[in-house]
Design an enzyme around this catalytic site. Structure first.
Site, PDB file in Angstrom:
ATOM      1  N   HIS A 262      32.607  46.785  51.302  1.00  0.00           N
ATOM      2  CA  HIS A 262      32.056  48.141  51.188  1.00  0.00           C
ATOM      3  C   HIS A 262      31.069  48.242  50.023  1.00  0.00           C
ATOM      4  O   HIS A 262      31.208  47.544  49.027  1.00  0.00           O
ATOM      5  CB  HIS A 262      33.194  49.152  51.005  1.00  0.00           C
TER       6      HIS A 262
ATOM      7  N   VAL B  63      61.712  40.701  46.503  1.00  0.00           N
ATOM      8  CA  VAL B  63      62.273  41.166  45.228  1.00  0.00           C
ATOM      9  C   VAL B  63      63.343  42.229  45.493  1.00  0.00           C
ATOM     10  O   VAL B  63      63.115  43.190  46.220  1.00  0.00           O
ATOM     11  CB  VAL B  63      61.155  41.736  44.328  1.00  0.00           C
TER      12      VAL B  63
ATOM     13  N   ARG C 200      47.706  51.040  56.050  1.00  0.00           N
ATOM     14  CA  ARG C 200      47.068  51.475  54.804  1.00  0.00           C
ATOM     15  C   ARG C 200      48.163  51.964  53.852  1.00  0.00           C
ATOM     16  O   ARG C 200      49.062  52.692  54.279  1.00  0.00           O
ATOM     17  CB  ARG C 200      46.108  52.628  55.063  1.00  0.00           C
TER      18      ARG C 200
ATOM     19  N   ILE D 251      46.445  51.087  46.514  1.00  0.00           N
ATOM     20  CA  ILE D 251      45.209  50.309  46.640  1.00  0.00           C
ATOM     21  C   ILE D 251      44.887  50.183  48.136  1.00  0.00           C
ATOM     22  O   ILE D 251      45.103  49.139  48.754  1.00  0.00           O
ATOM     23  CB  ILE D 251      45.342  48.915  45.983  1.00  0.00           C
ATOM     24  N   GLU D 252      44.422  51.253  48.709  1.00  0.00           N
ATOM     25  CA  GLU D 252      44.006  51.187  50.118  1.00  0.00           C
ATOM     26  C   GLU D 252      42.529  50.826  50.156  1.00  0.00           C
ATOM     27  O   GLU D 252      41.976  50.378  49.146  1.00  0.00           O
ATOM     28  CB  GLU D 252      44.321  52.513  50.814  1.00  0.00           C
TER      29      GLU D 252
ATOM     30  N   CYS E 206      41.836  23.012  69.483  1.00  0.00           N
ATOM     31  CA  CYS E 206      41.714  24.376  70.001  1.00  0.00           C
ATOM     32  C   CYS E 206      40.370  24.492  70.705  1.00  0.00           C
ATOM     33  O   CYS E 206      39.324  24.390  70.069  1.00  0.00           O
ATOM     34  CB  CYS E 206      41.832  25.381  68.855  1.00  0.00           C
TER      35      CYS E 206
ATOM     36  N   CYS F 245      38.996  27.060  72.557  1.00  0.00           N
ATOM     37  CA  CYS F 245      38.200  28.290  72.450  1.00  0.00           C
ATOM     38  C   CYS F 245      37.423  28.342  71.138  1.00  0.00           C
ATOM     39  O   CYS F 245      36.278  28.764  71.101  1.00  0.00           O
ATOM     40  CB  CYS F 245      39.096  29.513  72.550  1.00  0.00           C
TER      41      CYS F 245
END
Lengths: 506, 417
Positions: free
Chosen positions: A52, A173, A318, A349-350, A414, A416
């Protein structure tokens, strides 16, 4: 078992791994814990992979500053780590006057945030950048781009390990107890695997579980509202259709940036994400209603799209701090807790966490430096070994030279994705020791293509059997609770090794 | 990098490739090269340890490996160069193949190419089944490979989605190995596998077949724990309120096959949206001159016997083309016209017709029926009409038509009524 470290990072997502890699520059004993059998299996591998620019965040917020700085630093980082990253720019498209007002606001916001090169475009200009885009105006942010989110997360962790960080996988944890100063201070962390970790500084980078981890350390009051986003992955035959990112103008209070098409660095296209609050942060199920909606959206934009072109669907979560009734987003919390000395807390932290991760890592390292002396070590290796390109992306001459040197490059495992045996073996030799099918997928792209493993799964099974003597029960999809198979058909069957003898006759 | 020039290059060493290579050498091509990506010849037949192959071709019920062995033995006695472990990565319009193997990476220029890459299975995604993503979901063919070639049991309590032949055969196979099969679920109101497989694999073992029913959700976080099945209406949409949870630890998908045509697509060969394979004329030539297609890469067959018959024809034509090409002239391609799949017909092969030569049409009907007429019309005139007591989409119909009935430039349509 008890282990002692200076710094313990809880959570091996892109943020935790970036912090681990940043700390690996210094003479501090650092460890990273993750509950899964590999890093990045949560939110970090399940997003659009967008770099971004920083236009979408309120000036002065942590989010805005870290996004812009992270964007600026991502290319050098990806070059060092041999991760694919491309600056392709983004068009935020307005359909009506209200949207146009939004673009003006974004432009102003972006300039205030220090985003370079922003311009409002007329339809002809935007169609020159991306033919077929419909709208009355678009905001062009040339510094937006795409990066492989799983390749980045894995590369950060692997480079951290190369530089001395210990990554402990399968360590959920259970308990974080601050130690008294007479005990030496710091924390004792107990895990579900029955291990104890003692560290002076604990970094909470647990993503969608960050509220729970904070609570374990005695810090109440945080709550993460998991917000699910579903995606489709399209066949590579549409590679090149999208030259730039195209987003709708964001709508106020919407919890995401809206459903759109995103090209990936590997040549697929993603459709998504939806945005829907869910109770369980582990709820990664796709739903019939959203899948139908994504298909319609895809067909609307690519009329040629056939059923078989939808090669995969997935969902990500998210880590939102804003509850459903509030919507939108809140600023990141990155704090060096005063009340619990040595606990560095990252919450909410999205998006754009992936973009911001290099900047977050520096910020956290600085906080760590308040507790411990951070001396740089001369032995730090900033670059990761190996090739950046996949074999299938090389020129015929380069391919021929590699096969002549190493026959394992000549054997395609693989079909593909054109992944060779050598690439699978290299992926298996990863410094984290991750060997699940998903670990292989994120490192070598096996099973990621249009047949989704129909062809390569039996071949991967053979490689693991030949290399490590696997029995049917040893193969895992992503963790201990996801065995791929249940046993043998016949106890006394004898199987041949799969590597063919040199020669051309059958 | 190694560069070679060859006569006929056959891509794929399954039943189609083997038959094409044999017929090419028998038609006089002295330079036939067969490329197979696996380490052994035979293709998918190697994992088909059940019997029933060769009833038409040999009048015997052979297992897959036995059927393959007959062709492989013949290939060995002929002057055909075979390279296994060799994957063709691309094909250009001037017939240059990019081939990768452990022995090296190189380019082969071919006078003629026969494409026989087979097919792949449709996946969960092609059906968009919602739910979580646990382990334990496999295509029936992948499960067959794992069980029969790798000695791996994929699960102990199975649900099978789709009544395709591989799914039916795997239902029986799982039961024979001590697993339970909760049922076979089919979204259509009729089974999509061959009637003989329904009898021999389901009826004989008491495995229930649920028609007009499909899987509407996947359950389980780590390993598959169950599926939700729902009845569907005429438009194949799930009927709310009919959901039923079926516990299982493995889901096998037998929901259709897709001809493997990535090479063809890369080469710019026109594909037929209905068959998923190349559009070929009656010589099995695609619209790229000198490139031929056969087997399941061309269209998905019901019986391997017909694969061999068609592929032999393709190999012969490829050899003829290569021979004229070698004589120094690019063979002329006569004009061809599209063949129309008319009412009641899903598809018909060849998709284009030059006319004037004896041709066998292969077709599939859209829906099951009794006492159906299949009519071949040329320029609106019925030249052939045959009544079938029973037709079914699972069964391919083959109609031989003499060349005199197929004038060049004639407009051909096939209908089933």
């Amino acid at each position: 078992m008890e282990r002692r470290y200076d710094v313990l990072i809880v959570g091996g997502g892109v943020v935790g791994c970036a912090i681990a890699r940043e700390l690996s520059r210094y003479r501090v004993r650092t460890a990273l814990l993750d509950r899964e059998r590999d890093v990045g299996l949560g939110t970090s591998c399940r997003n659009s992979g967008v770099l971004h620019s920083g236009i979408n965040y309120t000036p002065g917020t942590l989010r805005a500053r870290l996004a812009v700085e992270g964007n600026r630093r991502m290319h050098a980082l990806c070059r060092d780590l041999r991760v694919k990253c491309r600056t392709i720019g983004k068009l935020t498209v307005a359909q009506d006057e209200e949207d146009t007002a939004t673009l003006a606001r974004l432009l102003e916001q972006g300039i205030a945030n220090g985003v370079p090169g922003l311009r409002i475009l007329w339809p002809e200009e935007m169609r020159r950048l991306q033919p077929g885009v419909e709208g009355i105006r678009a905001l062009h942010s040339p510094s937006s781009g795409i990066v492989s989110p799983y390749a980045l997360t894995v590369a950060l962790a692997e480079n951290a390990v190369t530089n001395g960080v210990h990554v402990h996988l399968g360590q959920e944890v259970l308990d974080i107890r601050p130690r008294l100063p007479e005990e030496g201070g710091g924390f004792v962390v107990r895990t579900a695997a029955g291990d104890r970790f003692i560290a002076l500084v604990v970094v909470n980078a647990a993503g969608v579980f960050a509220d729970r981890v904070a609570a374990l350390a005695g810090i109440p009051g945080f709550r993460i509202y998991p917000c699910r986003g579903e995606y489709y992955v399209l066949d590579k035959r549409f590679n090149g259709v999208l030259r730039t990112l195209v987003y709708p103008a964001p709508r106020p209070r919407h919890p995401g940036l809206g459903i759109h098409l995103t090209p990936t660095v590997d040549g697929n296209i993603l459709i998504g994400p939806s945005a829907e609050y869910v109770e369980d942060p582990g709820n990664l199920a796709c739903t019939a209603a959203i899948l139908r909606k994504l298909q319609e959206k895809g067909r609307g934009l690519l009329p040629d799209l056939a059923g078989a072109d939808f090669i995969r669907s997935f969902a990500g979560i998210r880590a939102k701090q804003s509850p459903p009734e509030e919507g939108g987003t809140r600023d990141y919390i990155i704090e060096d807790r005063k009340d619990v000395k040595g606990f560095i807390n990252l919450v909410g932290i999205e998006s754009p966490g992936l973009t911001a991760s290099p900047a977050i890592a520096s910020m956290v390292a600085e906080m760590v430096g308040r507790h411990l002396p951070l001396e740089e070590k001369e032995t730090f290796v900033s670059c990761r070994e190996g090739r950046r390109e996949f074999f299938c992306e090389l020129s015929p001459e380069e391919k021929a030279a590699l096969v002549a040197e190493d026959p394992d490059y000549g054997e395609v495992v693989c079909r593909c994705e054109g992944v060779t045996r050598r690439e699978v073996l290299d992926a298996l030799a990863n410094p984290l020791g991750a060997r699940t099918l998903v670990s292989l997928k994120y490192r070598a792209r096996v099973t990621m293509g249009r047949c989704q493993g129909g062809f390569c799964l039996p071949r991967i099974v053979r490689i693991l059997r030949d290399e490590f003597g696997y029995d049917p029960e040893d193969y895992l999809l992503r963790g201990d609770s996801s065995p791929l198979f249940v046993g043998k058909v016949r106890e006394d069957a004898v199987l041949r090794a799969s590597v063919p003898a040199e020669g051309v006759r059958p | 990098m190694k560069r070679e020039t060859r006569g006929v290059v056959v891509v794929g060493g399954g039943p189609a490739g083997l038959a094409a290579a044999l017929s090419a050498v028998e038609a006089g091509c002295g330079d036939v090269l067969l490329l197979e990506r696996d380490i052994r010849l035979g293709g998918i037949l190697n994992q088909c340890i059940h019997d029933g192959f060769g009833l038409h071709a040999f009048g015997e019920a052979l297992s897959g490996p036995e059927y393959a062995a007959r062709s492989i033995d013949r290939v060995r006695t002929h002057d055909i160069e075979v390279r296994t472990g060799s994957m063709v990565l691309s094909l250009s319009r001037d017939r240059v193949l990019e081939v990768s193997s452990r022995n090296g990476y190189g380019m082969i220029r071919a006078d003629a190419v026969v494409l026989a890459m087979g097919c792949r299975e449709r996946t969960r995604e092609a059906l968009s089944i919602p739910g979580s993503r646990p382990s334990g979901i496999y295509t029936a063919g992948a499960a067959q490979n794992l069980m029969n070639l790798e000695n791996i049991l994929p699960g102990r309590r199975a649900v099978i989605l789709g009544s395709g032949d591989i799914g039916l055969i795997m239902a029986r196979r799982m039961v024979l190995e001590g697993a339970s099969v909760e049922g076979v679920y089919e979204v259509l109101p009729y089974a999509s596998g061959l009637p003989r497989n329904l009898r021999q694999c389901l009826d004989d073992y008491g495995i229930p077949l649920h028609l007009s029913t499909t899987v509407t959700e996947i359950l389980g976080k780590g390993r598959l724990e169950g599926v939700v099945v729902s009845r569907v209406d005429e438009s194949r949409s799930p009927i709310p309120g009919t959901e039923r949870e079926v516990p299982c630890d493995v889901l096998l998908l037998s929901v259709g096959l897709i001809p493997e045509n990535e090479l063809s697509r890369g080469c710019g060969i026109s594909l037929d949206s209905r068959t998923g394979g190349a559009v070929v004329d009656e010589t099995f030539m695609t619209d790229v001159p000198g490139v031929f297609a056969c087997g399941n890469a061309l269209h998905v067959h019901d019986l391997v016997d017909w694969v061999s018959v068609e592929a032999a024809e393709a190999g012969r034509e490829a050899a003829n083309w290569a021979a004229s090409f070698r004589r120094g002239k690019e063979p002329e391609v006569p004009a061809s016209l599209p063949v129309k799949a008319g009412e009641g017909v899903r598809y018909v092969l060849p998709g284009r017709l030059r006319g004037g030569r004896d041709t066998v049409f292969s077709l599939r009907v859209l829906a099951p029926g009794r006492n159906r007429d299949v009519v071949l019309r040329v320029d609106g005139r019925d030249v052939l009409r045959r009544t079938f007591p029973r037709v079914h989409p699972a069964e391919m119909l083959r109609l031989a038509v003499p060349g005199k009935d197929l004038p060049p430039g004639g407009l051909v349509e096939v209908v089933s009524s």
